[in-house]
Design an enzyme around this catalytic site. Structure first.
Site, PDB file in Angstrom:
ATOM      1  N   GLY A 213     117.161 101.827 -14.703  1.00 23.86           N
ATOM      2  CA  GLY A 213     118.355 101.351 -14.259  1.00 23.86           C
ATOM      3  C   GLY A 213     118.339 101.704 -13.409  1.00 23.86           C
ATOM      4  O   GLY A 213     119.379 101.143 -12.668  1.00 23.86           O
ATOM      5  N   GLY A 214     118.268 102.535 -12.682  1.00 24.77           N
ATOM      6  CA  GLY A 214     117.771 102.449 -11.071  1.00 24.77           C
ATOM      7  C   GLY A 214     117.895 101.158 -10.207  1.00 24.77           C
ATOM      8  O   GLY A 214     116.534 101.182 -10.545  1.00 24.77           O
TER       9      GLY A 214
ATOM     10  N   ILE B 226     115.012 101.913  -8.083  1.00 24.78           N
ATOM     11  CA  ILE B 226     114.045 102.584  -7.909  1.00 24.78           C
ATOM     12  C   ILE B 226     112.307 102.664  -8.973  1.00 24.78           C
ATOM     13  O   ILE B 226     112.348 101.568  -9.511  1.00 24.78           O
ATOM     14  CB  ILE B 226     113.387 104.214  -7.526  1.00 24.78           C
ATOM     15  CG1 ILE B 226     113.490 104.011  -5.846  1.00 24.78           C
ATOM     16  CG2 ILE B 226     111.082 104.286  -7.361  1.00 24.78           C
ATOM     17  CD1 ILE B 226     112.396 102.983  -5.221  1.00 24.78           C
TER      18      ILE B 226
ATOM     19  N   HIS C 117     120.628 106.447 -18.424  1.00 28.19           N
ATOM     20  CA  HIS C 117     122.208 107.367 -19.095  1.00 28.19           C
ATOM     21  C   HIS C 117     123.076 106.289 -18.750  1.00 28.19           C
ATOM     22  O   HIS C 117     123.632 106.267 -19.052  1.00 28.19           O
ATOM     23  CB  HIS C 117     122.054 108.631 -17.765  1.00 28.19           C
ATOM     24  CG  HIS C 117     123.429 109.065 -18.842  1.00 28.19           C
ATOM     25  ND1 HIS C 117     124.665 109.738 -17.778  1.00 28.19           N
ATOM     26  CD2 HIS C 117     123.283 109.524 -20.008  1.00 28.19           C
ATOM     27  CE1 HIS C 117     125.161 110.391 -18.498  1.00 28.19           C
ATOM     28  NE2 HIS C 117     124.696 110.538 -19.579  1.00 28.19           N
TER      29      HIS C 117
ATOM     30  N   LYS D  76     113.725 114.609   1.951  1.00 33.09           N
ATOM     31  CA  LYS D  76     114.477 115.460   1.987  1.00 33.09           C
ATOM     32  C   LYS D  76     114.097 116.636   0.838  1.00 33.09           C
ATOM     33  O   LYS D  76     115.035 118.098   1.285  1.00 33.09           O
ATOM     34  CB  LYS D  76     116.561 114.659   1.094  1.00 33.09           C
ATOM     35  CG  LYS D  76     116.863 114.087   1.932  1.00 33.09           C
ATOM     36  CD  LYS D  76     117.852 112.944   1.694  1.00 33.09           C
ATOM     37  CE  LYS D  76     118.496 112.162   2.679  1.00 33.09           C
ATOM     38  NZ  LYS D  76     117.905 111.153   2.703  1.00 33.09           N
TER      39      LYS D  76
ATOM     40  N   LYS E 163     115.476 118.899  -5.428  1.00 32.39           N
ATOM     41  CA  LYS E 163     114.265 118.097  -5.691  1.00 32.39           C
ATOM     42  C   LYS E 163     112.878 118.488  -5.226  1.00 32.39           C
ATOM     43  O   LYS E 163     111.545 118.694  -5.870  1.00 32.39           O
ATOM     44  CB  LYS E 163     114.618 116.592  -4.564  1.00 32.39           C
ATOM     45  CG  LYS E 163     115.349 115.614  -5.080  1.00 32.39           C
ATOM     46  CD  LYS E 163     115.398 115.115  -6.503  1.00 32.39           C
ATOM     47  CE  LYS E 163     114.059 114.070  -6.124  1.00 32.39           C
ATOM     48  NZ  LYS E 163     113.604 113.238  -7.548  1.00 32.39           N
TER      49      LYS E 163
ATOM     50  N   LEU F 265     115.418 101.002   1.640  1.00 32.10           N
ATOM     51  CA  LEU F 265     116.346 100.021   2.003  1.00 32.10           C
ATOM     52  C   LEU F 265     117.187  99.028   0.757  1.00 32.10           C
ATOM     53  O   LEU F 265     116.084  98.745   0.143  1.00 32.10           O
ATOM     54  CB  LEU F 265     115.327  98.658   2.790  1.00 32.10           C
ATOM     55  CG  LEU F 265     115.500  99.572   4.233  1.00 32.10           C
ATOM     56  CD1 LEU F 265     114.034  98.494   4.894  1.00 32.10           C
ATOM     57  CD2 LEU F 265     116.466  99.623   5.319  1.00 32.10           C
TER      58      LEU F 265
ATOM     59  N   SER G 279     118.758 100.618  -1.748  1.00 29.80           N
ATOM     60  CA  SER G 279     119.180 101.246  -3.016  1.00 29.80           C
ATOM     61  C   SER G 279     120.120 101.606  -2.707  1.00 29.80           C
ATOM     62  O   SER G 279     121.109 101.477  -1.398  1.00 29.80           O
ATOM     63  CB  SER G 279     118.121 102.158  -3.176  1.00 29.80           C
ATOM     64  OG  SER G 279     118.187 103.288  -1.920  1.00 29.80           O
TER      65      SER G 279
ATOM     66  N   VAL H 126     122.502 103.236   3.040  1.00 27.20           N
ATOM     67  CA  VAL H 126     123.102 103.041   4.345  1.00 27.20           C
ATOM     68  C   VAL H 126     123.184 101.050   4.395  1.00 27.20           C
ATOM     69  O   VAL H 126     124.490 100.468   5.136  1.00 27.20           O
ATOM     70  CB  VAL H 126     122.875 103.252   5.565  1.00 27.20           C
ATOM     71  CG1 VAL H 126     122.899 105.198   5.653  1.00 27.20           C
ATOM     72  CG2 VAL H 126     121.661 103.340   6.284  1.00 27.20           C
TER      73      VAL H 126
END
Length: 609
Positions: free
Chosen positions: A283-284, A286, A307, A404, A416, A443, A445, A449
């Protein structure tokens, strides 16, 4: 006016014009009018033949307010054939042809009938162009798309835009008029054209425009304070999804994105078509895009695991609508990856061939305040999914990671990196090919920002930036998802694939572009600096120095070198994390994630002595 009334009116008007043309011609040739039988017969034959030919060519079905060269050709054909038929009728009945009379009549008919249509068109255009609310518009691109755009804007009474000038780099078009609209120069002339023609709106009408060319045009548009929009994609126009005058705003993605990579369709089809695929975090941002991309390759079953019930329901409904005539099966599983038993049950039930693991906590400041949740979800959750994939006999497991994870200074980055180690460790003891795909910011997501800046601009500002020198890598969601799928097909096990993110972008430049794209100036909105938050870095990296590998195995996909794995230490943290307070756990996670770098530094120091 209804169609029938329109035809009747045009029939009467044209009949009157034909009679007027005949009478005027007869008078000019004979200097008198005698209503004898031959005179009446000639007029009737002309009228009848004119209307027969008119209906044959559907003359009265034409919308004359949009008349152009095509309609002029029909007028010429109608008049030519009607005059010819009238002459033939006269020849058969009276054995002679009043050629001069008919030719002169045809000339007057062309002037009267063609002039009436042209006057109709000119009056309509004048009414439209005199509407005060219309905004002077500059069209960038005088090609087929640009001229079509101008024509539709001229003919659309409801449009607020009035095209007054074209911009085109083609020197053969410059200084010419197209539809009475001048081509005033190339891209470099945009700023001066805005001043000269009092431009209030700019439309970029070049569907085949590359990202580099668009950036060049936008740079010139940004020198003005005029709202800039772009015409829809050519495929949307062709499929009828949108009209040519339904412009959209230029997005930051248009400027920062790269040219789309061509996927190796055969390889992907071989790995996905007819197979069972599970996507975690479906559902995210990505995860949902990976589902969209995968569904294009027709897997037998696509399992959407997540989830959040709302986001999973949303992507399920979208896929069912998009592929309603497809034999594919879409299955939803509401599950928490922290639940090991649930993961085992789901994977054993579906027996997936391929797994894309996109579920993770990604928000840096939130994870700084909740390190135990980052560990539970990103590390323990990944371990649960990886073990379930191994036990169910999955062929390929692809973990979506982050830049990251390189030299991490945040809890999110550290977890991660540890999750990467878990996956690479599993590869050593499993028949499943476990691999990692690492890339930077995406971009649009959630948590990026772009949505934040957009909301701040909508509220009138200011836009908040942590530091003026903050730099990040950016990639569009579709591109990142495509490359993740492609990397999964290249996996042989144990690799860390790194996606080519292009050139890093200053967040300051990103904010400035977004403000200008919204039709504002930086002075109007304002930019404030809030200071770097806990765990953030000024610059992000995609590989450690000891991971760097310059081998590009596929366009925009690089292969990182293998690195040390501290799986025992990871297991120790998993067992004991509840004993630490938040700060201690944070330090332990970051320390372990950077252990390899520290050990290398020690080795280099010893060798130096």
């Amino acid at each position: 006016m209804s169609y029938k009334k329109r035809v009747r009116l045009l029939f009467l008007i044209d009949s009157g014009l034909v009679v007027l043309a005949f009478l005027l011609s007869y008078y000019l040739l004979e200097l008198h009018i005698i209503p004898e039988f031959k005179f009446i017969a000639a007029l009737l034959s002309l009228l009848i033949s004119y209307h027969i030919v008119s209906f044959y060519y559907k003359f009265y079905k034409k919308a004359w307010e949009y008349a152009s060269i095509g309609e002029l050709k029909i007028i010429l054909k109608t008049l030519s054939f009607s005059i010819t038929f009238a002459l033939l009728a006269h020849l058969l009945i009276y054995q002679y042809t009043p050629a001069r009379l008919m030719l002169l009549t045809g000339t007057f008919q062309l002037l009267f009938i063609g002039g009436a249509r042209l006057t109709w068109r000119m009056m309509r255009d004048k009414i439209i162009n005199n509407q005060n609310e219309k905004r002077n518009t500059l069209i960038v691109g005088a090609g087929a798309a640009g001229t079509m755009t101008a024509r539709q804007l001229q003919n659309n009474m409801e449009s607020e835009l009035n095209p007054v000038a074209f911009i085109d780099d083609d020197v053969t078009k410059q200084k010419l008029d197209i539809y009475n609209i001048p081509v005033v120069g190339g891209v470099k002339a945009i700023e001066s054209a805005v001043r000269k023609y009092d431009i209030e709106h700019i439309v970029i009408a070049i569907p085949s425009l590359s990202k580099k060319e668009l950036n060049k045009i936008y740079t010139e548009c940004a020198k003005t304070r005029v709202k800039t929009q772009i015409m829809p994609m050519i495929e949307d126009l062709m499929t009828g999804k949108v009209s040519v005058h339904q412009f959209r705003d230029v997005k930051v993605e248009d400027l920062l994105g790269r040219e789309p990579v061509e996927l190796e369709v055969d390889t992907i089809s071989e790995n996905i078509t007819g197979k069972t695929v599970i996507v975690t975090g479906a559902g995210g941002s990505i995860g949902s895009e990976i589902c969209r991309q995968i569904s294009e390759f027709q897997p037998e079953t696509l399992v959407l695991l997540g989830h959040g019930e709302n986001s999973i329901y949303s992507i399920e409904m979208e896929l069912l609508e998009t592929h309603k005539n497809s034999p594919m099966t879409f299955v939803t599983e509401i599950a928490d990856i922290q639940d090991a038993k649930k993961m085992t049950a789901v994977f054993n039930h579906y027996q997936p061939d391929v797994v894309y693991h996109a579920a993770a906590h990604k928000h840096v400041p939130l994870m700084e305040r909740n390190p135990e949740e980052a560990l539970k979800n990103n590390v323990i959750g990944t371990m649960n999914v990886a073990k379930a994939a191994d036990q169910s006999g999955a062929r390929t497991f692809v973990m979506v990671s982050s830049d990251k994870a390189v030299n991490p200074t945040s809890v999110m980055g550290a977890t991660k990196r540890l999750a990467e180690m878990v996956v690479q460790s599993m590869n050593r003891e499993s028949t499943t090919n476990f691999t990692v795909v690492r890339f930077g910011n995406v971009l649009g997501s959630r948590g990026s920002v772009i949505p934040l800046f957009t909301k701040q601009i909508q509220k009138g500002g200011p836009v908040t930036i942590t530091h003026p020198d903050m730099v990040r890598y950016f990639m569009t969601i579709p591109e990142a998802s495509r490359l993740v799928i492609q990397a999964g097909c290249l996996a042989r096990g144990g690799e860390t694939f790194v996606l080519d993110m292009g050139e890093p972008v200053k967040i300051m430049d990103l904010a400035t572009n977004l403000i200008k794209l919204s039709g504002h100036s930086v002075d109007d909105i304002g930019i404030e600096f809030t200071g770097i938050r806990s765990g953030e870095k000024l610059y992000e990296e995609l590989l450690n120095d000891n991971e760097v590998h310059d081998h590009q195995i596929y366009p925009k996909i690089y292969l990182g070198k293998s690195s040390n794995i501290f799986i025992e230490e990871i297991r120790e943290i998993i067992v004991s994390y509840a004993l630490f307070n938040k700060e201690a756990l944070r330090e332990k996670l970051i320390s372990l994630a950077n252990k390899q770098m520290k050990e290398q530094e020690k080795a280099e120091a010893l060798s130096a002595h």
